[in-house]
Design an enzyme around this catalytic site. Structure first.
Site, PDB file in Angstrom:
ATOM      1  N   SER A 166       0.843  -1.194   0.000  1.00  0.00           N
ATOM      2  CA  SER A 166       0.000   0.000   0.000  1.00  0.00           C
ATOM      3  C   SER A 166       0.881   1.248   0.000  1.00  0.00           C
ATOM      4  CB  SER A 166      -0.963  -0.045   1.191  1.00  0.00           C
ATOM      5  OG  SER A 166      -1.952   0.956   1.091  1.00  0.00           O
ATOM      6  N   ASP A 168      -5.524  -2.662  -3.320  1.00  0.00           N
ATOM      7  CA  ASP A 168      -4.615  -2.479  -2.193  1.00  0.00           C
ATOM      8  C   ASP A 168      -4.007  -3.795  -1.709  1.00  0.00           C
ATOM      9  OD1 ASP A 168      -3.663  -1.881   0.609  1.00  0.00           O
ATOM     10  OD2 ASP A 168      -4.388   0.084  -0.010  1.00  0.00           O
TER      11      ASP A 168
END
Length: 391
Positions: free
Chosen positions: A44, A206
């Site tokens: 991320s 993500d």
């Protein structure tokens, strides 16, 4: 020297804490050394920090200084379009998808348009330097994790020395590749907030989603020791404070905050606890007995730096610095300190007040452990001292 791996977890704007930790490390270590982490793994927002370090051609201190300068100048407008019209458009697109079986039209669904982030990373991160760093033995591997929406797997895309092989485990895999901007954007595409990214035959989001073992990529890439920088204060006893009785049912923002924490934080904390328990068990078995029994497991040295204070409380104070459109949205869904949903807001708080306080906290938390960290990096410090004496 040890094959140390730097593991940077996700967390949106919370990743500013990682930069503060790195600033302190850069001061504690000799100024002229190259990257002390030959293996760097990020997920991320942590993936962006990881690749920024891996792709910098200078010393570790210079790389950290450049990364810190980038974070200090960030605004929400550098990450996503934040106007009233932009937010209204995102909400409308989500609503219109209900007429198309929940599928986006010309592009993937998202509340916010992160086109500015594409521009920012394209201008500031030079991915071609990674190959040079590997050829010059400055880097063994750098890994970026993302989640495949079709496969449901956590995929660690890595670029490293030729002898490194990919892996395939339950719900996770490692894929050798030449890292591109798409991998970074995909890894940081918070679900429903930012659009997914198509890479080859799948759409990715993500990397914290479905990531059951966040430390695993570092071990697969050959790490003998891991240095983990988290973004949660849960590991600190000082943050285990008894909460006041709830005044109302959970707001939407509070619910979303817990969902984000389960994706970005819980897996890392669980994996660390598992690794520490396994280390304790392996220490009870003499090395020769492990070898006789055919055990391929080995203890993994680790250091963890995580916030000493509640990030949510900092976020609650800084929500007022967001642009008007986002303040209205946060207030509408209860993503405020008053409604107990400041956690959700913290992931999008790319404002200087929040970033600066987290960076300062990361720096201070690391300096409190300065002596222990000097022991941890003793081989690097001694090697640098010996090199200077030869000169």
């Amino acid at each position: 020297m040890k094959k140390r791996a730097l593991v940077l977890s996700g967390g949106g704007a919370r990743a500013a804490y990682q930069v503060g930790v790195l600033q302190a490390l850069a001061e504690l270590l000799p100024a002229d050394i190259n990257n002390p982490f030959p293996i760097i793994c990020g997920t991320s927002a942590g993936a962006i920090n990881a690749v920024a370090l891996a792709s910098h051609p200078g010393t570790f201190r210079e790389a950290v200084t450049g990364l810190a300068s980038l974070w200090k100048t960030l605004t929400p407008g550098h990450i996503f379009h934040d106007g009233w019209g932009d937010l209204s458009k995102g909400i409308s697109l989500l609503a219109m998808s209900l007429l198309n079986e929940g599928v986006g039209g010309k592009k993937p669904l998202s509340l916010l348009d992160n086109a500015p982030l594409w521009q920012l990373l394209g201008d500031t991160i030079h991915l071609e330097n990674i190959e040079t760093a590997i050829k010059n033995n400055r880097l063994l591997a750098v890994s970026v994790s993302a989640m495949g929406y079709s496969s449901g797997k956590s995929i660690s895309f890595f670029e490293g020395v030729p002898e490194l092989q990919g892996w395939n485990r339950y719900r996770r895999a490692g894929v050798p590749t030449r890292l591109r901007l798409e991998h970074l954007i995909a890894s940081s595409a918070i679900p429903t907030i930012f659009p997914s990214v198509r890479i080859d035959q799948d759409y990715y989001g993500d990397g914290a989603l479905r990531q059951l073992a966040p430390i695993s990529p570092a071990l697969h890439l050959g790490a003998e020791s891991v240095f983990v920088i988290g973004v949660s204060g849960n590991r600190s006893n000082r943050n285990w404070i008894k909460k006041k009785p709830a005044r109302h049912s959970p707001s939407m923002g509070q619910i979303v905050g817990h969902l984000f924490n389960s994706a970005f934080i819980d897996a890392m904390e669980g994996d660390l606890e598992h690794m520490e328990r396994l280390n304790e068990l392996l220490d009870l078995i003499p090395p020769e007995r492990r070898e006789e029994a055919g055990l391929i497991l080995r203890p993994v040295e680790n250091r963890v730096i995580s916030p000493s204070r509640s990030v949510d409380s900092v976020a609650g104070r800084c929500i007022r610095y967001l642009p008007g459109s986002l303040r209205f949205f946060m207030r509408a869904i209860g993503a405020t300190a008053k409604s107990g949903g400041a956690t959700a807001a913290s992931y999008l708080l790319f404002v200087n007040e929040f970033i600066s306080e987290l960076m300062a906290m990361g720096y201070q938390d690391t300096m409190w452990e300065a002596e222990d960290l000097k022991d941890y990096f003793a081989d690097i410090i001694e090697s640098a001292d010996a090199a200077r004496q030869k000169k």
